[in-house]
Design a protein around this motif. Structure first.
Motif, PDB file in Angstrom:
ATOM      1  N   ASP B 261       0.828  -1.225   0.000  1.00 45.80           N
ATOM      2  CA  ASP B 261       0.000   0.000   0.000  1.00 45.80           C
ATOM      3  C   ASP B 261       0.854   1.263   0.000  1.00 45.80           C
ATOM      4  N   GLY B 262       2.183   1.067  -0.203  1.00 43.26           N
ATOM      5  CA  GLY B 262       3.080   2.212  -0.200  1.00 43.26           C
ATOM      6  C   GLY B 262       2.657   3.319  -1.153  1.00 43.26           C
ATOM      7  N   PRO B 263       2.470   2.999  -2.439  1.00 38.68           N
ATOM      8  CA  PRO B 263       2.068   4.041  -3.394  1.00 38.68           C
ATOM      9  C   PRO B 263       0.761   4.725  -2.994  1.00 38.68           C
ATOM     10  N   LYS B 264      -0.172   3.951  -2.427  1.00 33.52           N
ATOM     11  CA  LYS B 264      -1.464   4.538  -2.032  1.00 33.52           C
ATOM     12  C   LYS B 264      -1.257   5.554  -0.896  1.00 33.52           C
ATOM     13  N   ARG B 265      -0.391   5.180   0.060  1.00 33.46           N
ATOM     14  CA  ARG B 265      -0.139   6.081   1.185  1.00 33.46           C
ATOM     15  C   ARG B 265       0.560   7.364   0.711  1.00 33.46           C
ATOM     16  N   ILE B 266       1.531   7.178  -0.157  1.00 30.70           N
ATOM     17  CA  ILE B 266       2.253   8.351  -0.676  1.00 30.70           C
ATOM     18  C   ILE B 266       1.305   9.274  -1.416  1.00 30.70           C
ATOM     19  N   HIS B 267       0.449   8.658  -2.223  1.00 37.95           N
ATOM     20  CA  HIS B 267      -0.528   9.444  -2.980  1.00 37.95           C
ATOM     21  C   HIS B 267      -1.428  10.237  -2.039  1.00 37.95           C
ATOM     22  N   ALA B 268      -1.881   9.587  -0.947  1.00 40.30           N
ATOM     23  CA  ALA B 268      -2.766  10.264   0.019  1.00 40.30           C
ATOM     24  C   ALA B 268      -2.035  11.411   0.713  1.00 40.30           C
ATOM     25  N   TRP B 269      -0.782  11.168   1.090  1.00 35.83           N
ATOM     26  CA  TRP B 269      -0.002  12.240   1.730  1.00 35.83           C
ATOM     27  C   TRP B 269       0.156  13.434   0.797  1.00 35.83           C
ATOM     28  N   PHE B 270       0.481  13.132  -0.418  1.00 30.99           N
ATOM     29  CA  PHE B 270       0.733  14.189  -1.390  1.00 30.99           C
ATOM     30  C   PHE B 270      -0.530  15.010  -1.640  1.00 30.99           C
ATOM     31  N   ARG B 271      -1.640  14.320  -1.757  1.00 31.27           N
ATOM     32  CA  ARG B 271      -2.909  15.038  -1.958  1.00 31.27           C
ATOM     33  C   ARG B 271      -3.206  15.938  -0.757  1.00 31.27           C
ATOM     34  N   ALA B 272      -2.916  15.415   0.447  1.00 33.64           N
ATOM     35  CA  ALA B 272      -3.161  16.219   1.653  1.00 33.64           C
ATOM     36  C   ALA B 272      -2.276  17.466   1.657  1.00 33.64           C
ATOM     37  N   PHE B 273      -1.006  17.311   1.282  1.00 34.81           N
ATOM     38  CA  PHE B 273      -0.096  18.464   1.258  1.00 34.81           C
ATOM     39  C   PHE B 273      -0.644  19.549   0.333  1.00 34.81           C
ATOM     40  N   VAL B 274      -1.098  19.134  -0.826  1.00 37.86           N
ATOM     41  CA  VAL B 274      -1.608  20.102  -1.798  1.00 37.86           C
ATOM     42  C   VAL B 274      -2.902  20.729  -1.292  1.00 37.86           C
ATOM     43  N   ALA B 275      -3.792  19.901  -0.758  1.00 37.28           N
ATOM     44  CA  ALA B 275      -5.075  20.423  -0.260  1.00 37.28           C
ATOM     45  C   ALA B 275      -4.874  21.400   0.891  1.00 37.28           C
ATOM     46  N   GLU B 276      -3.861  21.147   1.708  1.00 39.02           N
ATOM     47  CA  GLU B 276      -3.611  22.031   2.856  1.00 39.02           C
ATOM     48  C   GLU B 276      -2.929  23.325   2.438  1.00 39.02           C
ATOM     49  N   GLY B 277      -2.496  23.406   1.185  1.00 39.41           N
ATOM     50  CA  GLY B 277      -1.890  24.652   0.709  1.00 39.41           C
ATOM     51  C   GLY B 277      -0.441  24.814   1.114  1.00 39.41           C
ATOM     52  N   LEU B 278       0.311  23.691   1.084  1.00 39.88           N
ATOM     53  CA  LEU B 278       1.699  23.770   1.520  1.00 39.88           C
ATOM     54  C   LEU B 278       2.647  24.194   0.405  1.00 39.88           C
ATOM     55  N   PHE B 279       2.143  24.209  -0.832  1.00 40.48           N
ATOM     56  CA  PHE B 279       2.999  24.580  -1.943  1.00 40.48           C
ATOM     57  C   PHE B 279       2.486  25.824  -2.643  1.00 40.48           C
ATOM     58  N   SER B 280       3.419  26.575  -3.155  1.00 38.76           N
ATOM     59  CA  SER B 280       3.083  27.858  -3.757  1.00 38.76           C
ATOM     60  C   SER B 280       3.075  27.799  -5.280  1.00 38.76           C
ATOM     61  N   ARG B 281       4.003  27.041  -5.863  1.00 41.50           N
ATOM     62  CA  ARG B 281       4.062  26.976  -7.330  1.00 41.50           C
ATOM     63  C   ARG B 281       4.926  25.781  -7.744  1.00 41.50           C
ATOM     64  N   ILE B 282       4.852  25.501  -9.023  1.00 41.21           N
ATOM     65  CA  ILE B 282       5.694  24.453  -9.612  1.00 41.21           C
ATOM     66  C   ILE B 282       6.748  25.129 -10.481  1.00 41.21           C
TER      67      ILE B 282
END
Lengths: 281, 287
Positions: B261-282
């Motif tokens: 379930d590694g990829p699933k967990r990573i995907h969930a973490w990454f989505r949470a980071f983006v949803a929480e607004g932790l990144f400004s730009r690419i």
């Protein structure tokens, strides 16, 4: 009624911009003549306080009031600090920039207190020269406030009011007359508060502070934590009679009440101002 | 320090008066101890206090300088208590007061703003590991400092999820995610959020215990947030915020995970980071 030397406008009645009131000010847009901002709170931050200040400055006149200029210190002036002060003044279109006649630290330290100076010819020369340098750096007049003091120096050669009057003349700077501080210092040192007010050069007074204090019996502390007492209002009235109407600010920095309470307090000045305006008419 | 020779025209030149008065005010003992101390005496040897400071009708000269001496510590304590409320809550009034006195001896204010006074408190606990609870208090003060710093940071625009989704997989090796300016990541040896919550609710603080704890602190729309992360989640965020390209960061963390379930967990973490607004730009490397 006399204008001040630089034609700074009478902005009416103002209060300090306090973080506890941010939400109220932005949502209710109270009718206030101006806001006074504590300069150092806005120099090195890009968070909410600066955002609110930007909003306030769009709608209200702003006066900057600092506590770290340390004009009386023997440490060199901090020109990077002055550059930031100047930049903030431009950002907020500050009507004028003020600080205190005091020192706050030496040897690179800051006690963050407004410490007293001996009123000597030596100190007068020192302070006057520094004021001129600061005014050159800011490219505008500096307005200095009489701080409350709790001790006097034996070597002083003149009274506080004589020092201030000479300083203002020789440095060609403005004055912020804090009548609560006059009252507090008069009690602490045993001088006549009315004589002090009478001796201040009115044309150099750009604005007036009123405030509450804490009476300890043996001395008074300038705590800015309460309503203004009647004798201070009376001093305020005397100042208005002598020098004319000036922008007037209520300082309430500790045990800060809801905005409406603070606002109601400063509006008490209106009766004194109306009396003076009627008398002068 | 250069002395202006013009200042030496009185029995008490201004530089001497100011150095003496500051030495009294900042002395950690009471005002009597301060006046008798070596640090104060050497500023004005063989001079009586009453030769410099007048008594008033109600206070002695010592009492008058004592007002400034007392106000100095009160002011510093108030400033530090504002930035470290949980530390004060945990220590209590008396111990926090003692901490402030000791801290000021090592890290007095040297800035025009009191906001900088807080900057070195975590370091202070590293400087003095023998202090009771130093290791835990280092972690707690680090978390409180991160909250204060996040509050002061510039507001950053927040990267929308759609913008992230629009990056094709083939571009992931070049895509770098730039964190919002307020993001702070902490790797601590003690959980501290429970203590922060207890303070907020006015409840007794739990006993500090050891155990890895990983935190993210950030600000969005002028509100400061904090969240506890798992160790690997923290690692992923650290790699992304540190500038590692997206594909490389995801691969590196995936390699460290066991289980399918590694990829699933990573995907969930990454989505949470983006949803929480932790990144400004690419940013695309090489573009």
């Amino acid at each position: 009624m006399s204008a001040n030397r630089w034609g700074f406008p009478d902005l009416g009645l103002g209060v300090g911009l306090r973080s506890t009131h941010f939400a109220h000010i932005l949502s209710e847009r109270p009718e206030v003549g101006f806001f006074e901002v504590l300069t150092e709170n806005y120099l090195d931050t890009e968070g909410l306080p600066l955002y609110v200040l930007d909003q306030v400055a769009e709608r209200y006149p702003v006066i900057m009031h600092g506590v770290s200029l340390s004009i009386g210190s023997i440490d060199p002036l901090d020109f990077s600090y002055l550059a930031k002060v100047k930049a903030l003044a431009a950002r907020t279109k500050a009507r004028w920039i003020s600080d205190h006649l005091c020192w706050t630290g030496v040897l690179g330290r800051n006690t963050h207190d407004l410490l007293p100076i001996p009123y000597t010819e030596e100190t007068l020369r020192h302070v006057t020269e520094r004021i001129r340098v600061v005014q050159d750096a800011l490219e505008r007049p500096l307005v200095l406030e009489n701080a409350s003091t709790y001790l006097e120096f034996v070597p002083s050669q003149m009274s506080e009011w004589e020092f201030i009057a000479r300083m203002a003349e020789e440095a060609d700077c403005g004055l912020l007359l804090d009548v609560n501080n006059v009252y507090v210092s008069a009690f602490n040192h045993g001088f006549d508060a009315e004589a002090y007010v009478d001796a201040i050069p009115g044309e150099r007074v750009c604005h007036i502070h009123v405030a509450g204090h804490t009476h300890k019996g043996t001395h008074i502390l300038d705590t800015h934590s309460d309503h203004v007492v009647d004798p201070v209002w009376a001093l305020y009235g005397r100042a208005l009679r002598r020098i004319g109407l000036r922008s007037t600010l209520l300082e309430w920095d500790a045990d800060i009440p809801p905005f409406e309470v603070m606002h109601a307090e400063v509006l008490k000045a209106k009766a004194w101002r109306d009396r003076e305006a009627a008398r002068a008419a | 320090m250069r002395r202006d020779p013009n200042l030496r025209t009185t029995a008490f030149p201004l530089d001497v008066v100011e150095r003496w008065m500051q030495a009294v005010i900042v002395h950690p003992g009471d005002v009597q101890e301060a006046l008798a101390s070596e640090e104060v005496s050497r500023e004005m040897p063989s001079v009586r206090l009453e030769d410099l400071v007048k008594p008033s009708g109600t206070l002695t000269a010592q009492e008058r300088i004592g007002i400034y001496h007392e106000m100095y510590l009160l002011r510093m304590e108030e400033a530090l208590a504002t930035d470290y409320p949980v530390t004060k809550y945990l220590l209590g009034e008396e111990a926090f007061w003692a901490l402030v006195k000791d801290y000021l001896q090592r890290y007095p204010s040297r800035s025009y703003t009191l906001n900088r006074l807080r900057d070195h408190l975590p370091q202070f606990y590293l400087d003095e590991p023998e202090r009771a609870g130093a290791a835990f208090l280092h972690d707690l003060t680090s978390a409180e400092l991160a909250l204060a710093q996040a509050y002061e940071e510039a507001e950053s625009p927040v990267l929308a999820a759609e913008a992230v989704l629009s990056v094709p997989a083939a571009a992931w090796p070049q895509a770098r995610l730039v964190p919002v300016a307020s993001l702070r990541l902490l790797a601590l040896r003690h959980p501290v959020l429970r203590h922060m919550e207890a303070c907020r609710l006015g409840l007794p603080c739990p006993k500090p215990k050891r155990g890895g704890s990983w935190l993210a602190v950030w600000r969005r729309d002028y509100t400061v947030y904090r969240r506890e992360l798992s160790r690997t989640e923290h690692r992923l965020l650290q790699l992304l915020a540190g500038g590692l390209p997206l594909g490389q960061a995801l691969a590196e963390v995936a390699a460290s995970l066991n289980g399918s379930d590694g990829p699933k967990r990573i995907h969930a973490w990454f989505r949470a980071f983006v949803a929480e607004g932790l990144f400004s730009r690419i940013e695309m490397q090489g573009s």
